[in-house]
Design a protein around this motif. Structure first.
Motif, PDB file in Angstrom:
ATOM      1  N   ARG A 103       3.834   9.133   5.851  1.00 44.37           N
ATOM      2  CA  ARG A 103       4.448   7.846   5.494  1.00 44.37           C
ATOM      3  C   ARG A 103       3.466   6.928   4.794  1.00 44.37           C
ATOM      4  N   HIS A 104       2.170   7.070   5.130  1.00 43.16           N
ATOM      5  CA  HIS A 104       1.151   6.172   4.595  1.00 43.16           C
ATOM      6  C   HIS A 104      -0.011   7.001   3.997  1.00 43.16           C
ATOM      7  N   PRO A 105       0.205   7.705   2.899  1.00 40.56           N
ATOM      8  CA  PRO A 105      -0.848   8.571   2.344  1.00 40.56           C
ATOM      9  C   PRO A 105      -2.121   7.830   1.962  1.00 40.56           C
ATOM     10  N   TRP A 106      -2.035   6.547   1.677  1.00 40.25           N
ATOM     11  CA  TRP A 106      -3.212   5.753   1.339  1.00 40.25           C
ATOM     12  C   TRP A 106      -4.217   5.720   2.493  1.00 40.25           C
ATOM     13  N   ALA A 107      -3.717   5.891   3.728  1.00 39.09           N
ATOM     14  CA  ALA A 107      -4.581   5.779   4.908  1.00 39.09           C
ATOM     15  C   ALA A 107      -5.579   6.917   5.018  1.00 39.09           C
ATOM     16  N   LEU A 108      -5.360   8.005   4.289  1.00 40.19           N
ATOM     17  CA  LEU A 108      -6.263   9.156   4.343  1.00 40.19           C
ATOM     18  C   LEU A 108      -7.714   8.773   4.086  1.00 40.19           C
ATOM     19  N   THR A 109      -7.923   7.853   3.170  1.00 35.14           N
ATOM     20  CA  THR A 109      -9.293   7.523   2.749  1.00 35.14           C
ATOM     21  C   THR A 109      -9.961   6.464   3.614  1.00 35.14           C
ATOM     22  N   VAL A 110      -9.199   5.832   4.504  1.00 33.90           N
ATOM     23  CA  VAL A 110      -9.776   4.701   5.246  1.00 33.90           C
ATOM     24  C   VAL A 110      -9.608   4.785   6.759  1.00 33.90           C
ATOM     25  N   MET A 111      -8.839   5.734   7.251  1.00 32.82           N
ATOM     26  CA  MET A 111      -8.545   5.783   8.687  1.00 32.82           C
ATOM     27  C   MET A 111      -9.797   5.910   9.545  1.00 32.82           C
ATOM     28  N   GLU A 112     -10.754   6.709   9.111  1.00 30.20           N
ATOM     29  CA  GLU A 112     -11.933   6.981   9.938  1.00 30.20           C
ATOM     30  C   GLU A 112     -13.210   6.363   9.365  1.00 30.20           C
ATOM     31  N   ALA A 164       0.829  -1.213   0.000  1.00 32.12           N
ATOM     32  CA  ALA A 164       0.000   0.000   0.000  1.00 32.12           C
ATOM     33  C   ALA A 164       0.856   1.253   0.000  1.00 32.12           C
ATOM     34  N   ASP A 165       1.938   1.256   0.767  1.00 32.03           N
ATOM     35  CA  ASP A 165       2.817   2.425   0.822  1.00 32.03           C
ATOM     36  C   ASP A 165       3.468   2.711  -0.523  1.00 32.03           C
ATOM     37  N   SER A 166       3.863   1.664  -1.217  1.00 34.47           N
ATOM     38  CA  SER A 166       4.618   1.838  -2.462  1.00 34.47           C
ATOM     39  C   SER A 166       3.734   2.022  -3.684  1.00 34.47           C
ATOM     40  N   GLN A 167       2.523   1.410  -3.671  1.00 31.76           N
ATOM     41  CA  GLN A 167       1.700   1.440  -4.881  1.00 31.76           C
ATOM     42  C   GLN A 167       0.282   1.955  -4.667  1.00 31.76           C
ATOM     43  N   GLY A 168      -0.135   2.169  -3.411  1.00 33.98           N
ATOM     44  CA  GLY A 168      -1.476   2.672  -3.156  1.00 33.98           C
ATOM     45  C   GLY A 168      -2.481   1.558  -2.925  1.00 33.98           C
ATOM     46  N   LEU A 169      -3.664   1.951  -2.431  1.00 35.33           N
ATOM     47  CA  LEU A 169      -4.683   0.956  -2.084  1.00 35.33           C
ATOM     48  C   LEU A 169      -5.229   0.217  -3.297  1.00 35.33           C
ATOM     49  N   ASP A 170      -5.279   0.872  -4.439  1.00 39.00           N
ATOM     50  CA  ASP A 170      -5.814   0.194  -5.625  1.00 39.00           C
ATOM     51  C   ASP A 170      -4.989  -1.033  -5.990  1.00 39.00           C
ATOM     52  N   LEU A 219      -3.503  -2.904  -3.811  1.00 40.40           N
ATOM     53  CA  LEU A 219      -3.540  -3.889  -2.723  1.00 40.40           C
ATOM     54  C   LEU A 219      -4.704  -4.854  -2.925  1.00 40.40           C
ATOM     55  N   THR A 220      -4.427  -5.954  -3.557  1.00 35.68           N
ATOM     56  CA  THR A 220      -5.390  -7.038  -3.717  1.00 35.68           C
ATOM     57  C   THR A 220      -4.815  -8.289  -3.064  1.00 35.68           C
ATOM     58  N   ILE A 221      -5.684  -9.231  -2.769  1.00 32.71           N
ATOM     59  CA  ILE A 221      -5.215 -10.480  -2.169  1.00 32.71           C
ATOM     60  C   ILE A 221      -4.239 -11.181  -3.101  1.00 32.71           C
ATOM     61  N   ARG A 222      -4.525 -11.158  -4.386  1.00 30.66           N
ATOM     62  CA  ARG A 222      -3.645 -11.826  -5.348  1.00 30.66           C
ATOM     63  C   ARG A 222      -2.279 -11.138  -5.409  1.00 30.66           C
ATOM     64  N   ALA A 223      -2.285  -9.784  -5.437  1.00 32.08           N
ATOM     65  CA  ALA A 223      -1.020  -9.060  -5.494  1.00 32.08           C
ATOM     66  C   ALA A 223      -0.210  -9.275  -4.218  1.00 32.08           C
ATOM     67  N   LEU A 224      -0.898  -9.309  -3.093  1.00 36.61           N
ATOM     68  CA  LEU A 224      -0.219  -9.533  -1.819  1.00 36.61           C
ATOM     69  C   LEU A 224       0.383 -10.928  -1.772  1.00 36.61           C
ATOM     70  N   ALA A 225      -0.369 -11.907  -2.251  1.00 32.11           N
ATOM     71  CA  ALA A 225       0.133 -13.283  -2.270  1.00 32.11           C
ATOM     72  C   ALA A 225       1.374 -13.390  -3.158  1.00 32.11           C
ATOM     73  N   THR A 226       1.353 -12.723  -4.294  1.00 34.00           N
ATOM     74  CA  THR A 226       2.510 -12.734  -5.188  1.00 34.00           C
ATOM     75  C   THR A 226       3.725 -12.115  -4.505  1.00 34.00           C
ATOM     76  N   GLN A 227       3.504 -10.998  -3.819  1.00 38.25           N
ATOM     77  CA  GLN A 227       4.609 -10.332  -3.134  1.00 38.25           C
ATOM     78  C   GLN A 227       5.201 -11.196  -2.039  1.00 38.25           C
ATOM     79  N   LEU A 228       4.344 -11.941  -1.346  1.00 37.16           N
ATOM     80  CA  LEU A 228       4.812 -12.787  -0.246  1.00 37.16           C
ATOM     81  C   LEU A 228       5.282 -14.157  -0.716  1.00 37.16           C
ATOM     82  N   GLY A 229       5.046 -14.460  -1.979  1.00 39.07           N
ATOM     83  CA  GLY A 229       5.476 -15.749  -2.494  1.00 39.07           C
ATOM     84  C   GLY A 229       4.643 -16.913  -2.016  1.00 39.07           C
ATOM     85  N   VAL A 230       3.322 -16.669  -1.858  1.00 40.59           N
ATOM     86  CA  VAL A 230       2.411 -17.724  -1.409  1.00 40.59           C
ATOM     87  C   VAL A 230       1.212 -17.761  -2.341  1.00 40.59           C
TER      88      VAL A 230
END
Length: 222
Positions: free
Chosen positions: A96-105, A24-30, A32-43
């Motif tokens: 540090r986490h600009p993506w959080a602006l839209t979801v923090m509250e 999310a920090d490097s590429q934004g919330l868009d 951040l998908t389960i598939r993209a996260l799994a690829t990044q973690l190698g699972v």
């Protein structure tokens, strides 16, 4: 191309959240998908669901990670100083986490750090003499300033503030806009727009207004 797989039994909830935060920090919330996260973690994607049942659950947990970074005010300190520390902490974290602006509250299922942080602010305000209604207004006003400033900051940084004020000024025809021309001239010699200074000034103004909300409203006076 073959995807590298993580060794068996190495995945943990902490590793899932750390990977999600990095993505999310490097590429934004868009991105951040389960598939993209799994690829990044190698699972495999199904491995992620063992730790977070849905994308919304992942966001709830990720927001809580950000809340863990924030300063938690205490009732032992002077309320303005405590709110100032918290505001600067939120401002820094959102940088540090600009993506959080839209979801923090906006979380329907806030996590423990999220709830504890809100409770601490309300406890501070209540102890300082704010009524329930005045505390609600004070909290809303302060967060509106912090999040609004962070949004402005993020927008300015997104267009690249490496350009000097002089270059920006010289790239515009300000002959019919004398106030803008004067402002551009004032900052033309600066290395960058003083966003942090403006934040501190705005925070002082906001806290002065919040103090009046308590003293002139239905909260207790000094």
């Amino acid at each position: 191309m073959t995807t590298l797989r993580a060794p068996r039994n190495t995945l943990t909830r902490e590793r899932v959240l750390a990977g999600a935060l990095e993505l999310a920090d490097s590429q934004g919330l868009d991105a951040l998908t389960i598939r993209a996260l799994a690829t990044q973690l190698g699972v495999r994607p199904m491995s992620i669901y063992h730790y977070v049942a849905t994308k919304e659950a992942l966001l709830d947990a990720l927001v809580d990670v950000v809340f863990l970074e924030l300063y938690v005010p205490t009732t032992t300190g002077e309320w303005r100083e405590e709110l100032t520390r918290r505001a600067r902490s939120v401002h820094s974290s959102l940088g540090r986490h600009p993506w959080a602006l839209t979801v923090m509250e906006s979380r329907a299922q806030p996590g423990p750090a999220n709830l504890a942080g809100h409770e601490a602010v309300l406890d501070l305000l209540g102890t300082a003499g704010f009524s329930v209604e005045a505390a609600g207004h004070a909290y809303a006003v302060l967060d509106a300033f912090i999040y609004g400033f962070a949004l402005q900051d993020a927008m300015l940084r997104s267009v690249g503030l490496s350009t000097s004020a002089a270059e920006v000024r010289d790239g515009m025809d300000l002959s019919r806009h004398p106030r803008l021309a004067a402002m551009a001239a004032h900052y033309a010699e600066a290395q960058e727009y003083p966003l942090d200074t403006s934040f501190d000034i705005g925070l002082t103004i906001a806290l002065e207004g919040i103090a009046r909300l308590r003293d002139d409203g239905d909260g207790a006076a000094d």
